[in-house]
Write an enzyme that holds these catalytic residues in place. Structure first.
Site, PDB file in Angstrom:
ATOM      1  N   ASP A  51     -30.175  92.949  85.696  1.00 51.21           N
ATOM      2  CA  ASP A  51     -31.348  93.565  86.319  1.00 51.21           C
ATOM      3  C   ASP A  51     -31.847  92.694  87.465  1.00 51.21           C
ATOM      4  OD1 ASP A  51     -33.717  94.746  87.024  1.00 51.21           O
ATOM      5  OD2 ASP A  51     -34.739  94.362  85.115  1.00 51.21           O
ATOM      6  N   GLU A 130     -30.222  63.521 101.357  1.00 47.52           N
ATOM      7  CA  GLU A 130     -30.770  62.408 100.585  1.00 47.52           C
ATOM      8  C   GLU A 130     -32.047  62.891  99.905  1.00 47.52           C
ATOM      9  OE1 GLU A 130     -31.433  59.185 103.266  1.00 47.52           O
ATOM     10  OE2 GLU A 130     -29.368  59.152 103.991  1.00 47.52           O
ATOM     11  N   GLU A 132     -35.106  62.936  97.547  1.00 45.85           N
ATOM     12  CA  GLU A 132     -35.996  62.049  96.807  1.00 45.85           C
ATOM     13  C   GLU A 132     -36.761  62.848  95.757  1.00 45.85           C
ATOM     14  OE1 GLU A 132     -36.709  59.113 100.673  1.00 45.85           O
ATOM     15  OE2 GLU A 132     -38.225  60.599 100.108  1.00 45.85           O
ATOM     16  N   GLU A 212     -37.431  54.400  95.306  1.00 45.45           N
ATOM     17  CA  GLU A 212     -37.914  54.708  96.654  1.00 45.45           C
ATOM     18  C   GLU A 212     -39.272  54.049  96.906  1.00 45.45           C
ATOM     19  OE1 GLU A 212     -37.763  55.672  99.605  1.00 45.45           O
ATOM     20  OE2 GLU A 212     -35.648  56.239  99.716  1.00 45.45           O
ATOM     21  N   GLU A 220     -34.327  57.894  94.357  1.00 39.12           N
ATOM     22  CA  GLU A 220     -33.324  58.588  95.171  1.00 39.12           C
ATOM     23  C   GLU A 220     -31.940  58.295  94.610  1.00 39.12           C
ATOM     24  OE1 GLU A 220     -31.501  58.142  99.625  1.00 39.12           O
ATOM     25  OE2 GLU A 220     -33.691  58.337  99.495  1.00 39.12           O
ATOM     26  N   HIS A 269     -33.678  63.847 103.898  1.00 39.48           N
ATOM     27  CA  HIS A 269     -32.972  63.709 105.173  1.00 39.48           C
ATOM     28  C   HIS A 269     -31.584  64.314 105.022  1.00 39.48           C
ATOM     29  CE1 HIS A 269     -35.521  59.802 105.224  1.00 39.48           C
ATOM     30  NE2 HIS A 269     -36.256  60.853 105.547  1.00 39.48           N
ATOM     31  N   ARG A 339     -36.329  55.540 112.756  1.00 38.84           N
ATOM     32  CA  ARG A 339     -36.603  56.459 111.651  1.00 38.84           C
ATOM     33  C   ARG A 339     -37.870  57.290 111.861  1.00 38.84           C
ATOM     34  NH1 ARG A 339     -33.386  55.146 107.139  1.00 38.84           N
ATOM     35  NH2 ARG A 339     -32.097  53.327 107.554  1.00 38.84           N
ATOM     36  N   GLU A 358     -28.694  62.751 111.684  1.00 37.22           N
ATOM     37  CA  GLU A 358     -29.570  62.830 110.516  1.00 37.22           C
ATOM     38  C   GLU A 358     -30.832  63.597 110.898  1.00 37.22           C
ATOM     39  OE1 GLU A 358     -31.979  59.847 107.439  1.00 37.22           O
ATOM     40  OE2 GLU A 358     -31.143  59.095 109.314  1.00 37.22           O
ATOM     41  N   ARG A 360     -34.318  64.549 109.815  1.00 39.89           N
ATOM     42  CA  ARG A 360     -35.171  63.874 108.845  1.00 39.89           C
ATOM     43  C   ARG A 360     -36.366  64.710 108.364  1.00 39.89           C
ATOM     44  NH1 ARG A 360     -34.500  58.573 108.216  1.00 39.89           N
ATOM     45  NH2 ARG A 360     -36.727  58.141 107.911  1.00 39.89           N
TER      46      ARG A 360
END
Length: 470
Positions: A51, A130, A132, A212, A220, A269, A339, A358, A360
């Site tokens: 369903d 990555e 967390e 972390e 992480e 990230h 970063r 990356e 982020r």
């Protein structure tokens, strides 16, 4: 693995039950279980009916019948069941037309991969998220007409330095100082190792785990990159393992982006690289060792980031992490090593195979099939249209003078703002019929009704601190 090999595995491992799993529209795993004797080779072709009207964001009750079709190459043994149980991740089809269902998130991801191949740009998109998460010892919350509260607790939380724990053994992690301390400050090393081992038993390739930045149990566990569809499947297994190992240890885990005030939230990230004929396409002689293809992909990510975030940061809570002035990457810029930029180019190895971008901004509350697909589609659009990402920003963005900072575009400040961006910028997602208009419209309508408006209508506990004495 073929259907025949899957059945042989069931016999070898003395499996008694088979669990069929699929993702609902917002992003939670669903399941139904059959006795192993009912799993035949025909089931892999014909599927089983269920369903669909009871699944969030799916069919109306007058068209509820759907098929769940198990995929043999996704099989793994569930490490948490008392009875030996094989898990199969499934696709969803219409029982009449046998067409793949447009609102099945896994179908969107499959179409994104096929679209990439069809463009001729690349044949593989590798992603490495990555994710967390927080592990708490206690989590209580409620919302009623006359009250609202939440209470979270962790034995390593800074707020418990003075608690009578009979005895309190100290070693509480200070706010924003949780990155990489050894035990006894890191209370969760054994727990994470247990999670890692369970992931490996499920077929995941784990690279490492660590505490972390935040106090109160932020962790992480990193997976080795994989192709888009496989990584989306793996992320669901990852979250399933984290939650169930925590539960087995009488703890609870959450992927909510911002559960604690005044400390880091949980991001995810996402590392992206494109390959063709087993060769990486992002390595070159440009900025930070990038190719033109990679720079154009960054251009697409930055151009479409506000609408991508409607999928990659899909909760109202997501935007309590993405706040200017803190560590979250709210500036839509790119940089090597920096970063504080939305797109970072990790400088970890001279090997061309390690060259990647990356992104982020995302967080682990997302539906990975939809989020990864949106990220890929934005990158493809940048490559196809040779979008210029502009000049890199290698300064500390948070120390920029106000006049310079104002010139850097920002991420949306709320889920509602991200949904408005998606309304005005989604043509790149519709190419190749990857995201259909039905998917876009249903996503926006569901998020507004179930989350944006639901939050907007309710008094917030802190409003009483601000306004009760007015």
């Amino acid at each position: 693995m073929t259907p025949k090999e899957t059945l042989a595995l069931c016999r070898e491992k003395e499996v008694k039950a088979v669990d069929f799993r699929f993702m609902d529209f917002p992003g939670l795993w669903q399941h139904t279980t059959i006795p192993v004797g009912h799993l035949t080779e025909d089931v892999f072709e014909d599927g089983l009916g269920f369903d669909g009207s009871s699944i969030r964001g799916w069919r109306a009750i007058n068209e509820s019948d759907m098929l769940i079709v198990p995929q043999p190459n996704t099989a793994f043994l569930d490490p948490f069941t008392d009875v030996p149980t094989l898990v199969l991740i499934c696709n969803i089809q219409d029982p009449i037309t046998r067409e793949d269902y447009s609102r099945d998130p896994r179908n969107v991801a499959r179409k994104a991969v096929n679209y990439l191949r069809g463009t001729g740009i690349a044949d593989t998109a590798y992603l490495g998220p990555e994710a967390e998460f927080f592990v708490f010892d206690n989590a209580r919350f409620d919302q009623r007409a006359n009250e609202a509260f939440h209470f979270l607790d962790s034995v390593e939380g800074e707020w418990n330095r003075g608690r009578d724990e009979r005895p309190n053994l100290a070693f509480k992690i200070r706010h924003k100082e949780g990155y990489f301390p050894v035990p006894p400050a890191d209370h969760l090393m054994d727990l994470r190792t247990e999670m890692m081992q369970a992931m490996i038993a499920c077929g995941l390739d784990v690279e490492c785990h660590h505490h972390e930045v935040a106090t109160g149990g932020q962790c992480e566990i990193d997976l080795r990159y994989a192709d888009l569809l496989r990584m989306a499947d793996q992320l669901l297994i990852y979250k399933y393992v984290v939650k169930n190992v925590a539960r087995r240890r009488n703890k609870t885990a959450t992927f909510m982006p911002k559960p604690l005030f005044g400390d880091n939230g949980s991001g995810m990230h996402v590392h992206l690289s494109l390959w063709k004929n087993h060769q990486p396409l992002f390595a070159g002689s440009g900025y930070a060792g990038l190719s033109e293809t990679a720079l154009h992909a960054i251009g697409g990510l930055l151009r479409h980031a506000p609408s991508v975030l409607a999928f990659s940061n899909p909760t109202t809570n997501s935007y309590k992490r993405l706040v200017p002035g803190y560590e979250a990457p709210v500036h839509l810029a790119y940089s090597q090593r920096n970063r504080s930029a939305a797109c970072r180019i990790p400088m970890v190895s001279p090997d061309p195979k390690a060259k990647r971008v990356e992104f982020r901004c995302p967080d682990p509350s997302c539906n990975p099939y939809l989020a990864f697909s949106a990220i890929l589609m934005a990158a493809i659009d940048g490559i196809q249209n040779k979008l210029d990402p502009g000049a890199p920003l290698d300064k500390d963005i948070y120390d920029l003078p106000p006049e310079e900072s104002r010139g850097v575009p920002k991420t949306p400040g709320s889920l509602d703002e991200a949904l408005r961006a998606l309304e005005s910028d989604h043509d790149f997602l519709l190419r190749g019929d990857v995201f259909t208009r039905d998917v876009i419209d249903t996503w926006i309508a569901y998020k507004r009704a179930a989350e944006v408006d639901a939050m907007r209508l309710r008094p917030h506990p802190y409003e009483f601190c601000l306004y009760f004495d007015i």
